[in-house]
Design a protein around this motif. Structure first.
Motif, PDB file in Angstrom:
ATOM      1  N   UNK A   1       0.825  -1.203   0.000  1.00 28.57           N
ATOM      2  CA  UNK A   1       0.000   0.000   0.000  1.00 28.57           C
ATOM      3  C   UNK A   1       0.862   1.258   0.000  1.00 28.57           C
ATOM      4  N   UNK A   2       1.872   1.256   0.876  1.00 31.78           N
ATOM      5  CA  UNK A   2       2.701   2.436   1.070  1.00 31.78           C
ATOM      6  C   UNK A   2       4.147   2.173   0.660  1.00 31.78           C
TER       7      UNK A   2
ATOM      8  N   UNK B   1      -0.547   9.820   1.923  1.00 33.61           N
ATOM      9  CA  UNK B   1      -0.996  11.032   1.241  1.00 33.61           C
ATOM     10  C   UNK B   1      -1.359  12.097   2.275  1.00 33.61           C
ATOM     11  N   UNK B   2      -0.853  13.317   2.117  1.00 34.37           N
ATOM     12  CA  UNK B   2      -1.157  14.375   3.095  1.00 34.37           C
ATOM     13  C   UNK B   2      -2.650  14.650   3.274  1.00 34.37           C
ATOM     14  N   UNK B   3      -3.446  14.438   2.227  1.00 37.30           N
ATOM     15  CA  UNK B   3      -4.891  14.666   2.367  1.00 37.30           C
ATOM     16  C   UNK B   3      -5.512  13.704   3.369  1.00 37.30           C
TER      17      UNK B   3
ATOM     18  N   UNK C   1       4.274   9.032  -7.597  1.00 40.08           N
ATOM     19  CA  UNK C   1       3.072   9.840  -7.388  1.00 40.08           C
ATOM     20  C   UNK C   1       1.988   9.022  -6.717  1.00 40.08           C
ATOM     21  N   UNK C   2       1.006   9.727  -6.178  1.00 36.63           N
ATOM     22  CA  UNK C   2      -0.198   9.098  -5.652  1.00 36.63           C
ATOM     23  C   UNK C   2      -1.211   8.946  -6.789  1.00 36.63           C
TER      24      UNK C   2
ATOM     25  N   UNK D   1      -8.579   4.055   6.869  1.00 42.02           N
ATOM     26  CA  UNK D   1      -8.493   4.346   5.438  1.00 42.02           C
ATOM     27  C   UNK D   1      -7.030   4.314   5.013  1.00 42.02           C
ATOM     28  N   UNK D   2      -6.794   4.112   3.710  1.00 40.62           N
ATOM     29  CA  UNK D   2      -5.436   4.168   3.194  1.00 40.62           C
ATOM     30  C   UNK D   2      -5.388   5.029   1.940  1.00 40.62           C
ATOM     31  N   UNK D   3      -4.242   5.651   1.725  1.00 44.91           N
ATOM     32  CA  UNK D   3      -3.978   6.403   0.502  1.00 44.91           C
ATOM     33  C   UNK D   3      -2.474   6.497   0.360  1.00 44.91           C
ATOM     34  N   UNK D   4      -1.903   5.543  -0.378  1.00 44.46           N
ATOM     35  CA  UNK D   4      -0.464   5.508  -0.549  1.00 44.46           C
ATOM     36  C   UNK D   4      -0.074   5.565  -2.007  1.00 44.46           C
ATOM     37  N   UNK D   5       1.227   5.568  -2.242  1.00 45.90           N
ATOM     38  CA  UNK D   5       1.732   5.590  -3.610  1.00 45.90           C
ATOM     39  C   UNK D   5       2.020   4.191  -4.119  1.00 45.90           C
ATOM     40  N   UNK D   6       1.675   3.164  -3.339  1.00 44.55           N
ATOM     41  CA  UNK D   6       1.898   1.791  -3.750  1.00 44.55           C
ATOM     42  C   UNK D   6       0.978   1.369  -4.874  1.00 44.55           C
ATOM     43  N   UNK D   7       1.189   0.152  -5.377  1.00 43.48           N
ATOM     44  CA  UNK D   7       0.413  -0.352  -6.512  1.00 43.48           C
ATOM     45  C   UNK D   7      -0.931  -0.927  -6.101  1.00 43.48           C
TER      46      UNK D   7
END
Length: 517
Positions: A71-72, A179-181, A110-111, A191-197
């Motif tokens: 994820x990250x 992700x800063x947001x 990038x995200x 919740x998750x928001x990473x730059x992973x695939x």
């Protein structure tokens, strides 16, 4: 300032037809099996995290291995030889005084919303890691006093001490980039928001995590070779074995005494991995009777490490020192501790307990091998040392141990990805209610200094190893060689994976599955 080049991977946009969820079968090279890009990889673990926030990890090992590396992305990684390498960091270097670490970042990450993972993103994450009250991460980031953006893709850390451990710390939970947001407006625990695939399809705290590959523009073309990864917690060893045998789980880390019933079955293969993980009886030197050196020595002499290892950890190694052979800090001249019940009783008498003693309730992690607590209890009793085992949840045991009311606890321990960082965590207040001593602090500070050579650091960590042995801060029992059992379709797993000999081979980003017959 000298820079360390970490080995840049060229930016490649992966063809959409290869990485879409529906996937397909990639053409194999001559003599190789075809890779199934639409495959589902199912992993089983004994313990699962209760939240998705890297900063709030209760156990970095548990959090790290349960799918979070998909994820990250993180700033650094650690290879099988125990050396820190850049991941999001391309080059880095310390100032001459050792109090500044400057990191140059990749510029092609990038995200999903297109936001670049740049220096501002790193600053937001590292400031959060070092300031938010957390179970583990804040303590590990204590050396960082400031994070400054010195260029669009350059970050400078100011350090309180010239420690060499920061790349290693940033290769674990502190170095995962969110992700800063999500940090500002969401809940990273759920919740998750990473730059992973991969992104999260579902998460049941303490039970399961399902990930799906959902992007075609991931920066590392060698990663993310399966369409879906499912992580499941199966705390019962028999149920775990049954799940692997039935094909419900594709890969799992077995306890050495639990693998014989499944090893060699058709369609499965076993890969042994000697890790920097051990099982130890940790002492609280701040309370009686563990404040007596002779009592701690007596407990060490009362234990039969060879018998315990042979019976419960077959194929593993008895442990008599604090750094494993092959890793920095190991003392080749350190003699093993052999069982001597008569000497144990003599030491108890010297401490004022000629008729033996009762050390009270000993905390037992529910994750340790079944039967270990009973064997330890029996062997101590033969030397006149009584104990009352108390089973505790493996994620809750650290906070309970930190309360300082118990004399000892039986649990897994790790020397860490870097000896200095590992020692600071293992013997710091969270893991060691008795705290450190001025002599320990002096030895560690001299060894954990980024201004000295690696040879000098190795010698310093050996000195720390000898100090811990002489002062008997725990009763080390066994270094564990874990057997990993997996389907024969799984490719890319080995003892040479990142983190394999330290934290463990838990980063599945380069694993793949061959097509079914």
């Amino acid at each position: 300032m000298s820079w360390s080049r970490t080995g840049k991977v060229s930016a490649v946009v992966v063809v959409a037809a290869v990485l879409t969820a529906c996937g397909g079968v990639a053409e194999p090279s001559s003599g190789a099996a075809a890779t199934d890009e639409s495959a589902v990889l199912k992993a089983g673990w004994s313990v699962a995290p209760t939240n998705l926030d890297p900063v709030m990890a209760t156990s970095e090992t548990v959090w790290f291995r349960f799918g979070m590396t998909a994820i990250y992305d993180r700033l650094f990684t650690v290879d099988a030889a125990g050396e820190a390498k850049g991941m999001l960091v391309e080059e880095y270097g310390y100032s001459d005084d050792g109090l500044q670490l400057t990191m140059g970042l990749r510029e092609d990450v990038s995200f999903r919303d297109g936001r670049a993972l740049d220096a501002e993103v790193v600053k937001v994450n590292l400031d959060r890691a070092r300031t938010v009250q957390s179970p583990v991460v804040k303590e590990r980031m204590e050396a960082v006093t400031a994070v400054d953006v010195t260029g669009p893709f350059e970050v400078r850390l100011t350090l309180a001490t010239p420690t060499p451990s920061m790349p290693y710390i940033l290769a674990e939970c502190a170095g995962f980039m969110v992700h800063p947001d999500l940090i500002a407006n969401g809940d990273p625990a759920t919740e998750t928001n990473g730059s992973g695939a991969y992104s999260v399809e579902s998460f049941i705290p303490g039970e399961s995590l399902v990930l799906v590959r959902d992007r075609t523009d991931y920066w590392d073309p060698e990663a993310a070779k399966v369409a879906r990864i499912e992580h499941h917690a199966i705390p019962d060893f028999q149920a775990f074995s049954n799940a692997v045998a039935a094909g419900q789980i594709d890969i799992g880390q077995f306890q050495p005494n639990n693998v014989a019933s499944i090893e060699g079955r058709r369609g499965l293969k076993t890969v042994p991995v000697p890790m920097g993980t051990s099982v130890d009886l940790m002492f609280n030197r701040a309370v009686a009777p563990m404040d007596h050196l002779e009592v701690r020595q007596a407990i060490n002499f009362a234990l039969d490490r060879d018998a315990i290892t042979q019976a419960l950890y077959p194929g593993s190694e008895p442990k008599s020192q604090y750094y494993r052979d092959g890793l920095s800090g190991h003392d080749p001249e350190g003699a093993p501790v052999t069982r001597d019940v008569a000497r144990a009783r003599e030491l108890l008498a010297e401490a004022g307990f000629p008729n033996g003693l009762d050390i009270g309730e000993v905390l037992i992690s529910a994750a340790v091998t079944g039967g270990l607590a009973e064997v330890v209890q029996e062997q101590l009793a033969e030397a006149g040392i009584r104990m009352t085992p108390v089973n505790v949840d493996p994620l809750q045991i650290f906070s309970r141990w930190a309360e300082g009311r118990n004399t000892a606890h039986l649990n897994f321990s790790a020397s860490g990805t870097e000896p200095g960082a590992g020692a600071a965590t293992m013997w710091g207040p969270r893991r060691n209610p008795a705290g450190t001593t001025p002599e320990f602090d002096r030895i560690l500070a001299a060894a954990a200094d980024n201004r000295v050579s690696q040879e000098q650091r190795d010698a310093g960590y050996r000195e720390l190893n000898r100090f811990l042995r002489d002062e008997v801060w725990s009763a080390p029992i066994a270094w564990i060689n874990y057997p990993w059992v997996m389907t024969e379709r799984l490719e890319g797993f080995s003892a040479e994976m990142d983190y394999a000999t330290t934290l463990g081979p838990f980063d599945f980003r380069y694993l793949s599955m061959t097509a079914e017959d």
